[in-house]
Scaffold this motif. Sequence first.
Motif, short mmCIF file in Angstrom:
data_model
loop_
_atom_site.label_atom_id
_atom_site.label_comp_id
_atom_site.label_asym_id
_atom_site.label_seq_id
_atom_site.Cartn_x
_atom_site.Cartn_y
_atom_site.Cartn_z
N GLN A 128 -9.73 1.36 -3.28
CA GLN A 128 -8.27 1.48 -3.45
C GLN A 128 -7.95 1.42 -4.93
O GLN A 128 -8.56 0.66 -5.67
CB GLN A 128 -7.55 0.34 -2.73
CG GLN A 128 -7.75 0.34 -1.22
CD GLN A 128 -6.91 -0.72 -0.53
OE1 GLN A 128 -6.69 -1.79 -1.08
NE2 GLN A 128 -6.46 -0.42 0.67
N THR A 144 0.84 -1.20 0.00
CA THR A 144 0.00 0.00 0.00
C THR A 144 0.88 1.25 0.00
O THR A 144 2.06 1.19 0.32
CB THR A 144 -0.93 0.04 1.23
OG1 THR A 144 -0.14 -0.16 2.39
CG2 THR A 144 -1.97 -1.05 1.15
N THR A 145 0.28 2.34 -0.38
CA THR A 145 1.00 3.60 -0.40
C THR A 145 0.10 4.68 0.22
O THR A 145 -1.13 4.56 0.17
CB THR A 145 1.39 4.01 -1.84
OG1 THR A 145 1.85 5.36 -1.84
CG2 THR A 145 0.22 3.90 -2.80
N THR A 146 0.71 5.68 0.81
CA THR A 146 -0.10 6.74 1.40
C THR A 146 -0.30 7.90 0.42
O THR A 146 -0.93 8.91 0.76
CB THR A 146 0.59 7.30 2.67
OG1 THR A 146 1.93 7.65 2.32
CG2 THR A 146 0.59 6.28 3.79
N GLU A 147 0.21 7.76 -0.79
CA GLU A 147 0.00 8.81 -1.79
C GLU A 147 -1.50 9.01 -2.01
O GLU A 147 -2.26 8.04 -1.92
CB GLU A 147 0.62 8.40 -3.13
CG GLU A 147 2.12 8.52 -3.18
CD GLU A 147 2.65 7.89 -4.45
OE1 GLU A 147 2.85 8.63 -5.43
OE2 GLU A 147 2.81 6.66 -4.46
N SER A 148 -1.91 10.24 -2.34
CA SER A 148 -3.34 10.38 -2.55
C SER A 148 -3.70 10.85 -3.95
O SER A 148 -2.98 11.62 -4.58
CB SER A 148 -3.99 11.22 -1.47
OG SER A 148 -3.26 12.37 -1.26
N ALA A 159 -3.44 2.66 -3.30
CA ALA A 159 -3.71 3.92 -2.61
C ALA A 159 -5.19 3.98 -2.26
O ALA A 159 -6.05 3.74 -3.12
CB ALA A 159 -3.34 5.08 -3.51
N THR A 160 -5.49 4.27 -1.02
CA THR A 160 -6.90 4.42 -0.60
C THR A 160 -7.43 5.77 -1.08
O THR A 160 -6.76 6.79 -0.94
CB THR A 160 -6.99 4.32 0.93
OG1 THR A 160 -6.55 3.01 1.31
CG2 THR A 160 -8.41 4.52 1.43
N ARG A 194 -1.51 2.36 -7.96
CA ARG A 194 -0.60 3.34 -8.54
C ARG A 194 0.63 2.56 -8.99
O ARG A 194 1.32 1.95 -8.17
CB ARG A 194 -0.24 4.37 -7.46
CG ARG A 194 0.80 5.36 -7.89
CD ARG A 194 0.20 6.73 -8.03
NE ARG A 194 0.80 7.45 -9.12
CZ ARG A 194 1.52 8.55 -8.98
NH1 ARG A 194 1.72 9.05 -7.79
NH2 ARG A 194 2.03 9.16 -10.03
N TRP A 211 -2.39 8.73 -13.03
CA TRP A 211 -3.18 7.91 -12.10
C TRP A 211 -4.30 7.13 -12.79
O TRP A 211 -4.65 6.04 -12.37
CB TRP A 211 -3.84 8.80 -11.04
CG TRP A 211 -2.95 9.29 -9.95
CD1 TRP A 211 -2.16 10.42 -9.99
CD2 TRP A 211 -2.78 8.71 -8.65
NE1 TRP A 211 -1.52 10.57 -8.79
CE2 TRP A 211 -1.88 9.53 -7.94
CE3 TRP A 211 -3.32 7.60 -8.02
CZ2 TRP A 211 -1.49 9.26 -6.64
CZ3 TRP A 211 -2.93 7.31 -6.72
CH2 TRP A 211 -2.01 8.15 -6.04
N SER A 271 4.00 2.10 -7.06
CA SER A 271 3.86 2.48 -5.65
C SER A 271 3.04 1.48 -4.84
O SER A 271 3.42 1.09 -3.75
CB SER A 271 3.18 3.84 -5.52
OG SER A 271 3.92 4.82 -6.17
#
Length: 373
Positions: A255, A60-64, A264-265, A258, A86, A261
């Motif tokens: 989710q 998972t990634t915290t990128e938004s 991403a949620t 990406r 994206w 990466s």
Amino acid sequence: MPSRVSDGFRSHPLHFNQHKHLDFNSLKELPESHAWTTSPLDHYPCTDPINTTAAAAATTTTESVPVIDLNDQNALDQVGHACRNWGVFQVSNHGIKTSLLHEVESAGKRLFSLPIQQKLRAARSPDGVSGYGVARISSFFPKHMWSEGFTIFGSPAEQARRLWPHGYSNFCEVIEEYEREMKQLAGRLMWLILGSLGIAQEDVKWDGAKGDFTGGIQLNSYPACPDPDRAMGLAAHTDSTLLTILYQNNTSGLQVLREGSGWATVQPIPGALVVNVGDLLHILSNGLYPSVLHRAVVNRTQHRLSIAYLYGPPANVPISPLPKLVGPTHPPLYRPVTWTEYLDIKAKHFNKALALVRLRGHFNKALLAGDDR
Ligand SMILES: C=C1C[C@]23C[C@H]1CC[C@H]2[C@@]12CCC[C@@](C)(C(=O)O1)[C@H]2[C@@H]3C(=O)O
Ligand SMILES: O=C(O)CCC(=O)C(=O)O
Ligand SMILES: [Fe+2]
């Protein structure tokens, strides 16, 4: 237009254990039939060379995901950037009234809270498109998803009458208003997205278009789950649309993958809508704008509801890379395909559908040989 979209399914009916419809709320434990064991991705049919490798390896990634204010004067550039990098973005100031979003949400809640026997009266037939049931893609997976769905193409009246023989009109009014509003917004977003590729309306000829652009609604319900880490709400997929507009209530679960990466949620933002590029826009853009791989995960305490508006071209229009995006250094990557034909390919081959309409014949045959259903 319901007959047209469903044409794609007629040759490949969905025969899936309808008895597996569960009364989710009564379960204190996750049944084995719904346990995706170690990781939900272990069950992903691993034959698509484009998506699956990345998905299987993904953490998972915290990128938004980018959030775009449609009233911003730079919206066009931001949309282009988001689609290229994206394949998905959120929009605010989209013109859809919050009150309408809430009305559709409560109509959905009312529907899913009916007793299972009543919902099954409006069950989607194996070769149909509208009605209550599991996600179409369920048949590609050995385990069941922790969700229920209700699909509406065209008038909701026939199904709604089966659910509420005496009180279906309010549901129909809300759904029909939502269909009208979403269709307008989807058209606006499509031209904005194409505009970000330098394409104007006069550059596009929808050859032989008989009908209009159309859309359908998919209501998704994800009950609270006793063992969310081993369950899967909706397995990873791309949408067989031009674009999809998603409303999610204030519970996270969506989710998106990406590339490079991980997952991403997409954090719910009150009043915002999620817009994602579908496979047909991917084809139109000659692969410049990827149709994003996405999934829905579930949680232990909250019921989650999402409403997808699935927007597509007139059923008989062949969709192919736009001439302006094709040239000596950019050969067309996809052959022309109508929406109906593409839905049929997706119903048979799921995540290999896009690769199968890609122009490189021998590669496609190898893919078919490894079919996994
Ligand atoms: C127009 C469409 C798009 C469909 C098939 C048909 C009607 C229902 C749509 C969904 C909605 C839920 C996810 C999905 C993956 C599913 O199982 O059914 C979607 C699928 C697709 O995007 O391929
Ligand atoms: O529930 C969600 O967030 C995703 C729904 C979805 O992907 C779909 O309906 O196609
Ligand atoms: Fe989707």
